[in-house]
Scaffold this motif. Structure first.
Motif, PDB file in Angstrom:
ATOM      1  N   THR A  94       4.640   5.238  -1.639  1.00 42.70           N
ATOM      2  CA  THR A  94       5.825   4.411  -1.415  1.00 42.70           C
ATOM      3  C   THR A  94       7.075   5.116  -1.913  1.00 42.70           C
ATOM      4  O   THR A  94       8.112   5.127  -1.246  1.00 42.70           O
ATOM      5  CB  THR A  94       5.677   3.054  -2.117  1.00 42.70           C
ATOM      6  N   SER A  99       8.352   4.232   3.208  1.00 46.28           N
ATOM      7  CA  SER A  99       7.866   3.063   3.927  1.00 46.28           C
ATOM      8  C   SER A  99       7.645   1.931   2.934  1.00 46.28           C
ATOM      9  O   SER A  99       7.267   2.171   1.779  1.00 46.28           O
ATOM     10  CB  SER A  99       6.552   3.377   4.647  1.00 46.28           C
ATOM     11  N   THR A 103       3.315  -1.839   3.923  1.00 49.73           N
ATOM     12  CA  THR A 103       2.798  -0.885   4.905  1.00 49.73           C
ATOM     13  C   THR A 103       1.921   0.159   4.229  1.00 49.73           C
ATOM     14  O   THR A 103       0.849   0.528   4.735  1.00 49.73           O
ATOM     15  CB  THR A 103       3.966  -0.203   5.641  1.00 49.73           C
ATOM     16  N   ARG A 106      -1.595  -1.091   3.369  1.00 46.97           N
ATOM     17  CA  ARG A 106      -2.492  -1.054   4.520  1.00 46.97           C
ATOM     18  C   ARG A 106      -2.933   0.368   4.835  1.00 46.97           C
ATOM     19  O   ARG A 106      -4.087   0.607   5.209  1.00 46.97           O
ATOM     20  CB  ARG A 106      -1.815  -1.693   5.733  1.00 46.97           C
ATOM     21  N   GLU A 107      -2.020   1.312   4.670  1.00 51.37           N
ATOM     22  CA  GLU A 107      -2.343   2.710   4.954  1.00 51.37           C
ATOM     23  C   GLU A 107      -3.428   3.228   4.014  1.00 51.37           C
ATOM     24  O   GLU A 107      -4.370   3.905   4.448  1.00 51.37           O
ATOM     25  CB  GLU A 107      -1.084   3.579   4.829  1.00 51.37           C
ATOM     26  N   ALA A 158       3.132   9.245   7.786  1.00 52.66           N
ATOM     27  CA  ALA A 158       2.027   8.383   7.342  1.00 52.66           C
ATOM     28  C   ALA A 158       1.011   9.295   6.667  1.00 52.66           C
ATOM     29  O   ALA A 158      -0.118   9.452   7.120  1.00 52.66           O
ATOM     30  CB  ALA A 158       1.402   7.632   8.513  1.00 52.66           C
ATOM     31  N   SER A 278       6.678  -3.147  15.890  1.00 50.50           N
ATOM     32  CA  SER A 278       6.307  -1.785  16.236  1.00 50.50           C
ATOM     33  C   SER A 278       7.477  -0.827  16.103  1.00 50.50           C
ATOM     34  O   SER A 278       7.352   0.250  15.515  1.00 50.50           O
ATOM     35  CB  SER A 278       5.776  -1.748  17.674  1.00 50.50           C
ATOM     36  N   ARG A 281       8.782  -0.444  12.237  1.00 55.56           N
ATOM     37  CA  ARG A 281       7.837  -0.136  11.167  1.00 55.56           C
ATOM     38  C   ARG A 281       8.081   1.284  10.681  1.00 55.56           C
ATOM     39  O   ARG A 281       8.306   2.195  11.475  1.00 55.56           O
ATOM     40  CB  ARG A 281       6.403  -0.297  11.684  1.00 55.56           C
ATOM     41  N   ARG A 282       8.064   1.489   9.385  1.00 57.05           N
ATOM     42  CA  ARG A 282       8.371   2.788   8.767  1.00 57.05           C
ATOM     43  C   ARG A 282       9.742   3.311   9.226  1.00 57.05           C
ATOM     44  O   ARG A 282       9.946   4.501   9.407  1.00 57.05           O
ATOM     45  CB  ARG A 282       7.290   3.817   9.076  1.00 57.05           C
ATOM     46  N   ASP A 325      12.137  -5.606   4.406  1.00 55.73           N
ATOM     47  CA  ASP A 325      11.398  -5.520   5.668  1.00 55.73           C
ATOM     48  C   ASP A 325      11.332  -4.086   6.170  1.00 55.73           C
ATOM     49  O   ASP A 325      10.463  -3.743   6.976  1.00 55.73           O
ATOM     50  CB  ASP A 325      12.073  -6.386   6.743  1.00 55.73           C
ATOM     51  N   MET A 446       0.365  -2.153  18.639  1.00 60.00           N
ATOM     52  CA  MET A 446      -0.354  -1.749  17.432  1.00 60.00           C
ATOM     53  C   MET A 446      -1.845  -1.789  17.751  1.00 60.00           C
ATOM     54  O   MET A 446      -2.287  -2.518  18.634  1.00 60.00           O
ATOM     55  CB  MET A 446      -0.049  -2.705  16.274  1.00 60.00           C
TER      56      MET A 446
END
Length: 495
Positions: A94, A99, A103, A106-107, A158, A278, A281-282, A325, A446
């Motif tokens: 992080t 990100s 997120t 989850r990664e 990612a 989508s 995100r990131r 967010d 996704m």
């Protein structure tokens, strides 16, 4: 080798199971707070890369000879180690990547699952096949064998998951690996790889941080039998040119400019919700993020209203703050590239809406923060439509019909992912069948839980060479070896 103090020391290379010292280092800064140094990392040289290949080459033979059962057991132990160090991985990723923390959680969880998923299917993929010949004494044996030493080069967007998606099948196939992380997000990757190295025999997983000198040394080393690279097309072309000298096999997972086709019968509120998830995100820094939208004219105004409404609710701030967010873009170069693209789009006279809100106005200038932007009247030949933005910008192009939408969607050098939005499953599938891309989503952009396990990820055109993930992904790390046994003529005498 301790992996618990990486935040408080120089993160060195891992070569042959040992932490290697560094003659030079570089700092990794937090894109949410650029004054904060997240870690100090060894800056590798060509000589470091060669030493890592030495270790991998020495380990490769014995590792390839291990049983499938042993490899499966070690893959599961790596997954357990990732789970045990999840909080440290989340914190590092992080703070270095930018990100938002939800997120990254989850990664990291998906990274552990990647090792378990490969363990689940490994025995099915590697089982040799035997075929009886037409004549007594004849037979054919077909098996899969590892390459030996594989170089894996991973990006910053990612980093933890993309590393797991290479390491798990590469080592499961019986290869030894030299991993080269991105200088923009090397800390969590180095920890993940060190965890794997601790579970495996020395030299099976090696880590060398650094820049292009390390990559060139790996590609030049004749003992490296394959290169797997995820990142940008320009870098991939450099690697491919260099690899051509020795006909070195390459696997590339590259960029995308993923289209979303919004048909007239789409559920517009759901479509707007999911496209926003989508696209931003990131901060838009995902290879398969939605990067351009084609919407049929009859519903374009309502879709635009819903899209602007939803994007405007987004709160941008520190990636570690649960209220954010969206976090910052990762680095100075990416910040400048996206900012300049927005300026050129405005100068072209397009309706650029800068939306959302700042979580902390006072901290805004201390990070690489950008508010999300929507371009409501984009045209097919606009730069913002034709190029991969890799940032929080979403252009919307109004089309007359689905034929025009499909033609525009395919009018690109990219072909990674895509999406079709319709209330009719059959209608959506008909349109999806005409799109030139590795993956087409229907009413999402996704991966579903099943899709994440079973879909081979890769692109057409300039979006890649080869595939990653799913039981097909291990094919990139295996080559065939076959034995064709012929019977000798019957001499009438015993032998």
């Amino acid at each position: 080798m301790s992996t618990t103090t990486m935040q408080n020391e120089v993160v060195g290379h891992v070569i042959g199971g040992e932490r290697a010292p560094a003659d030079r280092t570089f700092e990794v800064r937090n894109p949410s707070r650029t004054a904060e140094v997240v870690g100090v990392v060894a800056d590798g040289t060509a000589a470091d890369a060669v030493r890592a290949v030495d270790a991998a080459a020495e380990a490769a033979g014995a590792w390839a000879a291990t049983s499938i059962a042993e490899r499966v057991e070690r893959l599961r132990r790596i997954a357990d180690a990732v789970d045990a160090h999840a909080e440290q991985l989340i914190d590092l990723a992080t703070r270095e990547n930018g990100s938002i923390v939800a997120t990254i959680r989850r990664e990291v969880a998906a990274s552990a699952d990647s090792f378990r998923h490969v363990a689940d299917y490994l025995s099915r993929v590697l089982v040799p096949k035997e075929f009886a010949g037409q004549t007594a004494g004849e037979s054919v044996h077909v098996e899969r064998r590892p390459y030996g030493v594989v170089a894996c080069i991973v990006p910053w967007n990612a980093p933890v998951l993309l590393t797991a998606n290479k390491l798990a099948p590469a080592i499961a196939a019986g290869n030894a690996v030299v991993l080269k992380p991105s200088p923009f997000a090397p800390l969590a990757v180095s920890l993940l790889a060190a965890l794997a190295a601790d579970v495996l025999p020395p030299g099976v997983v090696n880590i060398v941080n650094g820049d292009a000198d390390v990559v060139r040394a790996l590609v030049d080393d004749a003992r490296v039998r394959k290169v797997s690279f995820t990142g940008g097309g320009a870098t991939a072309k450099h690697v491919m040119r260099q690899a051509a000298d020795s006909l070195l096999p390459v696997h590339f997972e590259l960029g995308g400019n993923d289209p979303a086709i919004v048909l007239a019968d789409a559920d517009l509120p759901v479509t707007a919700d999911r496209i926003v998830l989508s696209a931003f995100r990131r901060a838009g820094q995902v290879c398969f993020a939605t990067k351009r939208v084609y919407v049929q004219r009859g519903v374009a105004d309502e879709f635009a209203r819903l899209l602007v409404e939803r994007v405007d609710r987004m709160v941008v701030g520190d990636a570690q703050d649960e209220r954010s967010d969206m976090g910052p873009v990762n680095n100075t170069g990416q910040f400048a590239r996206v900012t300049e693209l927005l300026e050129r789009t405005r100068a072209a006279g397009r309706d650029v809406r800068i939306l959302g809100s700042k979580l902390d106005e006072a901290a805004w200038g201390g990070g690489h923060f950008l508010l999300p932007a929507v371009v409501l009247d984009a045209r097919q030949n606009d730069e913002v439509v034709r190029e991969e933005q890799f940032g929080p910008i979403l252009p919307v192009v109004v089309v007359d019909d689905e034929e025009e939408a499909v033609r525009y969607a395919n009018d690109t050098e990219y072909g990674l992912c895509s999406s079709v939005w319709s209330a009719s499953r059959d209608h959506a599938l008909d349109v999806a069948a005409r799109i030139e891309a590795g993956v087409t989503f229907v009413n999402s952009a996704m991966f579903s839980e099943t899709g994440a396990r079973e879909i081979p990820m890769g692109g057409w055109k300039q979006s890649g060479i080869g595939w990653e993930g799913s039981p097909y992904g291990i094919d990139e790390y295996l080559q065939f070896h076959s034995v064709d046994v012929h019977a000798l003529p019957d001499s009438g005498s015993a032998s």
